[in-house]
Design an enzyme around this catalytic site. Structure first.
Site, mmCIF file in Angstrom:
data_model
loop_
_atom_site.group_PDB
_atom_site.id
_atom_site.type_symbol
_atom_site.label_atom_id
_atom_site.label_comp_id
_atom_site.label_asym_id
_atom_site.label_seq_id
_atom_site.Cartn_x
_atom_site.Cartn_y
_atom_site.Cartn_z
ATOM 1 N N ASP A 18 -12.635 -15.556 32.103
ATOM 2 C CA ASP A 18 -12.443 -14.487 33.055
ATOM 3 C C ASP A 18 -11.020 -14.531 33.825
ATOM 4 O O ASP A 18 -10.934 -14.477 34.923
ATOM 5 C CB ASP A 18 -13.627 -14.302 34.337
ATOM 6 N N GLU A 189 -17.764 -3.686 32.909
ATOM 7 C CA GLU A 189 -17.419 -4.819 33.814
ATOM 8 C C GLU A 189 -15.982 -5.250 33.816
ATOM 9 O O GLU A 189 -15.087 -4.837 32.953
ATOM 10 C CB GLU A 189 -18.331 -5.980 33.700
#
Length: 521
Positions: A18, A189
């Site tokens: 991420d 997301e």
């Protein structure tokens, strides 16, 4: 024809998922997720986007990061790093049950820290991001279930709401921005907003973080109106390349423009080995990025993430080499060492016996959701060797110390020193599907106050060996299957870590184990 030096991808190997990036003049900063590990959210600095040096951990105090009782893949999800008017902002989600922060922001004027205590936002969903508009206003962008009602699990919306930087509170109305590129898509997301040539761009991931992971983009002239998806979506995915392609589950990007006008993307992806097994977790990759006709093109002419990447048009930055051997000669652990969940500080000492890391045996075990005495670092490659020398005099047969290969509390290997009567015992314990099993045990011919433990991996084969003199090593077990340490067997979102460990297995104890060094190469 221009020629470029080629560099190895990933630029951050091992469990660094991420990624989020920002530029401040000629300096680049990057953060990644840490889930249930402490300290949380490492921050890196680079001059050239290739070579990254860790300069700190943003969530380094227990007041910032509550992890008690977290499963390994709970904790800190998807941080975003941004800079505005002299201040760095890191926004993220703590999904640990019963924690009081949820989505929160911390700030700093120096990216190396210290960082503030959290500002809880009270917002719903996960994966929050920040965008600073030209007029100085700040906007929160996050995910939540559709306001009109989700039709299935993962049927989410990306929404936008203004953030008052004076009060650190969301204000005004929230606006649904986008639901992803495909009808019926799961898990839109990881949103990030950018502004270019009068357009607001919304870059997201969708279809989950496994093999079908993909990157899509939309744009709008206003933050308060729905965004229009690009007809060329997804702009990046590897799901069409098949399960044999060596880089998989590409997604969760962030982009940055250099001072020289180039655009680059950082994203996560995983390497497989010995079949479709991803022991290292999701790693940080660098990918070329450009714009054509108002829309992005990722890695022009190829459209995929590769195991090499050309050098950006930036001055060479250099990297501080992390030594393979840590001798514990300082009063603090190196930045790249971690604990699982919040540590009991009284269980760790670098001063009680100078030159050693001393661990007090804790009743909690590595296969629980407690706070075991465990210090680790990330596994960075499939082929490695790790070694430590342990000074340990257990008082009872429940007392153990040694090395651990840790994927989660439910999946791990423990290479442990103990006692049997008046002699030293060695055991290899496998935790699989939450069940602990001693698969090999050896009783030595005498008691040895110091044992050298060594673990090596080649492909997906593990070898566990030991020595009493650091010269002659004897094999306790070999051809041990490392595949249970992959997310494909264990589930979750993390990669394997390797560390030193000491436990009294549910019984209070004052016994300690002293680790002279920790070698990983």
């Amino acid at each position: 024809m221009s020629t470029y030096a080629m560099n190895t991808n990933p630029v951050l190997p091992g469990f660094y998922p991420d990624p989020s990036i920002c530029r401040v003049e000629d300096d680049y900063y990057l953060v990644t997720s840490t889930f249930a590990y402490f300290p949380g959210v490492p921050i890196f600095h680079s001059k050239d986007l290739i070579h990254w040096n860790q300069i700190g951990n943003i969530l380094s105090r227990k007041e910032q990061l509550f992890l008690d009782g977290a499963e390994t893949s709970e904790g800190i999800f998807a941080p975003t790093l941004r800079y505005h008017n002299g201040t760095f902002y890191m926004i993220t989600t703590n999904v640990t049950p019963n924690n009081k922060h949820g989505n929160f922001i911390v700030t700093a004027t120096d990216p190396a820290g210290p960082w503030s205590d959290p500002y809880p936002l009270g917002s719903s969903g996960i994966d929050p991001s920040l965008f600073f508009d030209d007029d100085g206003k700040c906007y929160y962008c996050g995910t939540q279930e559709r306001r009109e009602g989700s039709r299935y699990f993962g049927d989410n919306e990306i929404y936008i709401q203004e953030l008052d930087l004076r009060t650190m509170q969301l204000v005004g109305e929230s606006y649904p921005a986008w639901h992803g590129a495909l009808r019926g898509v799961e898990w839109p997301e990881g949103p990030h907003i950018y502004k270019k040539d009068g357009w607001y761009y919304l870059l997201i991931s969708e279809a989950g973080t496994a093999h079908n992971h993909a990157v899509s983009i939309a744009r709008s002239k206003s933050l308060k109106e729905p965004f229009e998806g690009h007809k060329g979506n997804p702009i990046l995915t590897h799901r069409h390349l098949g399960y044999d392609y060596p880089i998989v589950n590409v997604g969760h990007p962030d982009i940055v423009e250099t001072q020289n006008g180039e655009w680059w993307m950082v994203c996560l992806a995983s390497r497989t080995r010995g079949g479709y097994y991803r022991n290292l977790g999701r790693e940080t990759y660098l990918v070329p990025f450009t714009w054509e006709n108002g829309w992005p093109v990722v890695n022009p002419g190829k459209g995929i993430v590769e195991s090499t990447v050309k050098t950006p048009d930036l001055p060479h930055g250099g990297v501080d080499v992390v030594p393979p051997r840590e001798d514990f000669d300082f009063t603090e652990l190196p930045m790249n060492f971690m604990y699982i969940r919040n540590p009991r500080e009284e269980n760790y000492s670098l001063t009680a016996r100078p030159g050693y890391l001393q661990l007090k045996l804790d009743p909690d075990t590595i296969s629980s959701q407690g706070r075991p005495s465990f210090v680790c670092r990330r596994q960075l490659s499939f082929d490695f060797m790790t070694k430590t020398a342990v000074s340990f005099e257990p008082k009872a047969e429940n007392e153990k110390a040694g090395l651990v290969l840790y994927q989660s509390q439910s999946y791990n290997y423990q290479f442990l020193i103990g006692k049997k009567g008046d002699t030293t015992s060695l055991s290899l314990v496998r935790t699989e599907k939450d069940e602990e099993e001693t698969i090999v045990m050896a009783i030595l011919d005498d008691f040895y106050p110091e044992i050298i433990l060594r673990i090596s991996q080649e492909e997906q084969d593990l070898t566990f060996s030991y020595s009493t003199d650091d010269k002659i090593f004897r094999t306790l077990a070999d051809h041990v299957n490392a595949r249970i340490l992959s997310t494909d067997v264990a589930g979750g979102f993390v990669g394997t870590t390797i560390g030193v460990y000491a436990t009294s297995n549910g019984v209070k104890s004052d016994t300690t184990a002293d680790f002279d060094y920790f070698l990983y190469k």
